[in-house]
Design a protein around this motif. Structure first.
Motif, PDB file in Angstrom:
ATOM      1  N   GLN A  60      24.947  33.974  97.759  1.00 56.98           N
ATOM      2  CA  GLN A  60      25.541  35.307  97.899  1.00 56.98           C
ATOM      3  C   GLN A  60      26.411  35.666  96.700  1.00 56.98           C
ATOM      4  OE1 GLN A  60      25.751  37.909 100.196  1.00 56.98           O
ATOM      5  NE2 GLN A  60      23.915  37.054 101.152  1.00 56.98           N
ATOM      6  N   ASP A  81      21.977  35.997  90.560  1.00 55.46           N
ATOM      7  CA  ASP A  81      20.950  35.666  91.566  1.00 55.46           C
ATOM      8  C   ASP A  81      20.116  34.440  91.175  1.00 55.46           C
ATOM      9  OD1 ASP A  81      21.756  37.685  93.215  1.00 55.46           O
ATOM     10  OD2 ASP A  81      20.394  39.165  92.326  1.00 55.46           O
ATOM     11  N   THR A 130      18.673  30.713  95.327  1.00 55.65           N
ATOM     12  CA  THR A 130      17.979  31.320  96.481  1.00 55.65           C
ATOM     13  C   THR A 130      17.992  30.303  97.611  1.00 55.65           C
ATOM     14  OG1 THR A 130      15.910  30.539  95.563  1.00 55.65           O
ATOM     15  CG2 THR A 130      16.453  32.871  95.201  1.00 55.65           C
TER      16      THR A 130
END
Ligand code: SF4
Ligand code: SF4
Lengths: 104, 393
Positions: free
Chosen positions: A83, A88, A91
């Motif tokens: 988060q 990003d 995952t």
């Protein structure tokens, strides 16, 4: 005995449920608690260390101010690192099995 | 040599606490035990004890502070009643699980609601599964003697369990009676200096108390705690004997009257047992073979000893000063009935719930219980397992 083995009998442990050996929590394997696990892409990582500071289980392992691995013995699979990662790079994947990241 | 003094139960408890001179008292006042805390706070203020008195904002905090102080390595005492004990409930289990011999005087009082400040045993009976040793006192002398013994019992290295010393609210706590108060030095010598067991303040040997403990070790830890209670029962017997050798008043798990040849017997605890003694004397004068079992030690529960003591009776009534709502009878009855059954006894047994919220139990009330037993002894039949005594119907 530094850690009570999983088959320790009641009379082999200290009274009152105390742990007479200080600082042995890291030897307690909680890998079975996860139902998902984080997978980190080292290529895209900018080493901001957000994941390290936010992980509630000290499971982002850092060496020389760089993330080197996620700790499969203590990661609870909470997903917070995924988060907070601004790139990003992390995952969450289903399942508790988590390969040890290579120590780079 | 001890001295005869007229004292209330509360003052006798405070006096015993002064003599014991604990390291820490963290207490929160509640009727009818307020006077103990107040009197003891005066001892602290006047420098008569070395105790660190911690003024807390609730009973939950009081028992938390006591458990922590005991874990740190001190001799610790506390006092409460009724809803105060209820507010400690969560911590009571932790004190026992940690095997810390905190000594708690409970002046028994009815739990709300409605609000009632008078005696019954709903407070301590509600904590029966918490793992504390529980001793019940009939009178002022006993609450003084039991508190001193509680220290010795709980602190034994093979026991290390917290102890509740219980006395009846107002009936004993606020009644003046003559009692023998022993010399300070004699009491201190009898209990001995405090020996901490793995104190947290031992910085050379750091260890963890109260960690998360899951399906992989918790049940072994509970089983280890379970093993302490036979030793605790033995300790109640041995310390009661040793107390008798030193001070001339011997104690055991229970006190019996006329049970050797009794046809009918009542089981009671605390002050009502004192009333029942007079009734037994009266019935014996009439030629009725009446007996009494006054249970002193409710935890650990001496089931085998009770079953053996009642074996020769033709009818037995267990008097409960607490109701177990929804169970159909009182808590003391359940355990005695179970002990009788598992001990192979087939004595007809019934249950009377009495004295809730301080309702007076008179000799005539207890006599009516014995008269009921005479009928059961004749017919061998228990018509109604549980009845409530002196309720307006
Ligand atoms: S999933 Fe949660 S526990 Fe695991 S490494 Fe990420 S933040 Fe830490
Ligand atoms: S939060 Fe993302 S970018 Fe930052 S160190 Fe962790 S994996 Fe790398």
């Amino acid at each position: 005995m530094r850690v009570y083995p999983p088959d320790a009998k009641w009379h082999e442990m200290a009274d009152g449920g105390v742990i007479p050996q200080a600082g042995n929590a890291e030897e307690y394997d909680v890998s079975g608690w996860r139902s998902a696990h984080p997978v980190r892409d080292d290529e895209c990582c900018i080493q901001c260390l957000f994941c390290w500071i936010y992980c509630p289980d000290n499971s982002v392992l850092v060496k020389d101010q760089k993330v080197v691995a996620l700790d499969p013995k203590h990661c609870k699979g909470c997903g917070i690192c995924a988060q907070v990662c601004p790139k990003d790079c992390i995952t969450m994947q289903p399942g508790g099995d988590m390969p040890e990241e290579e120590d780079k | 040599m001890g001295q005869l003094q007229p004292l209330e139960g509360n003052l006798a408890v405070a006096e015993a606490m002064r003599q014991i001179n604990p390291d820490v008292v963290a207490a929160y006042p509640i009727t009818p035990s307020t006077e103990i805390v107040q009197t003891f706070a005066n001892f602290v203020a006047d420098g008569e004890v070395d105790t660190n008195y911690v003024a807390v904002e609730s009973e939950h905090s009081a028992m938390s502070a006591c458990t922590a102080a005991a874990a740190a390595g001190g001799r610790v005492m506390n006092v409460t009643s009724a809803n105060g004990l209820a507010l400690m409930w969560e911590i009571l289990y932790i004190t026992a699980s940690f095997r810390q011999p905190v000594i708690l005087t409970v002046v028994n009082r009815a739990l709300s609601g409605n609000i009632n400040i008078h005696c019954d045993h709903s407070d301590t009976m509600g904590t029966r599964d918490a793992g504390w040793i529980q001793l019940y006192s009939e009178n002022v002398q006993e609450c003084y003697d039991n508190l001193i013994q509680a220290v010795a019992i709980g602190e034994r290295m093979d026991v290390r369990l917290p102890v509740m010393s219980c006395l009846d609210g107002f009936l004993v706590s606020h009644s003046y009676e003559m009692l023998e108060v022993e010399d300070d030095e004699a009491v201190r010598e009898w209990i001995g200096p405090y020996k901490p067991n793995e104190p947290l303040l031992d910085v050379e040997n750091p260890y963890t108390m109260g960690p998360i403990d899951l399906y992989d070790y918790y049940i072994e830890h509970k089983y280890s705690q379970w093993q302490a209670y036979p030793a605790a029962k033995q300790a109640v017997i041995e310390e009661g004997k040793r107390f008798g050798e030193t001070f001339g008043r011997e104690y055991g798990l229970m006190e019996t009257l006329g049970l050797d040849d009794a046809d009918i017997a009542v089981v009671a605890m605390s002050s009502a047992a004192g009333t029942a003694k007079d009734v037994v004397d009266k019935l014996r004068d009439e030629g009725v073979k009446a007996g009494l079992l006054k249970l002193r030690c409710f935890r650990p529960f001496p089931g085998e000893e009770i079953a053996a003591a009642l074996a020769g009776c033709k009818a037995v009534c267990v008097m409960d000063r607490a109701a177990s709502f929804g169970a159909g009878s009182g808590p003391l009855f359940h355990e005695i009935a179970a002990a009788m059954y598992t001990g192979g006894q087939t004595v007809p047994i019934n249950n009377v719930i009495y004295g809730l919220g301080g309702r007076t139990v008179k000799p005539a009330d207890i006599e009516s219980v014995y008269r009921g037993l005479m009928e059961i002894a004749d017919t061998g039949k228990v018509e109604q397992v549980c009845t409530w005594l002196s309720v307006r119907e």
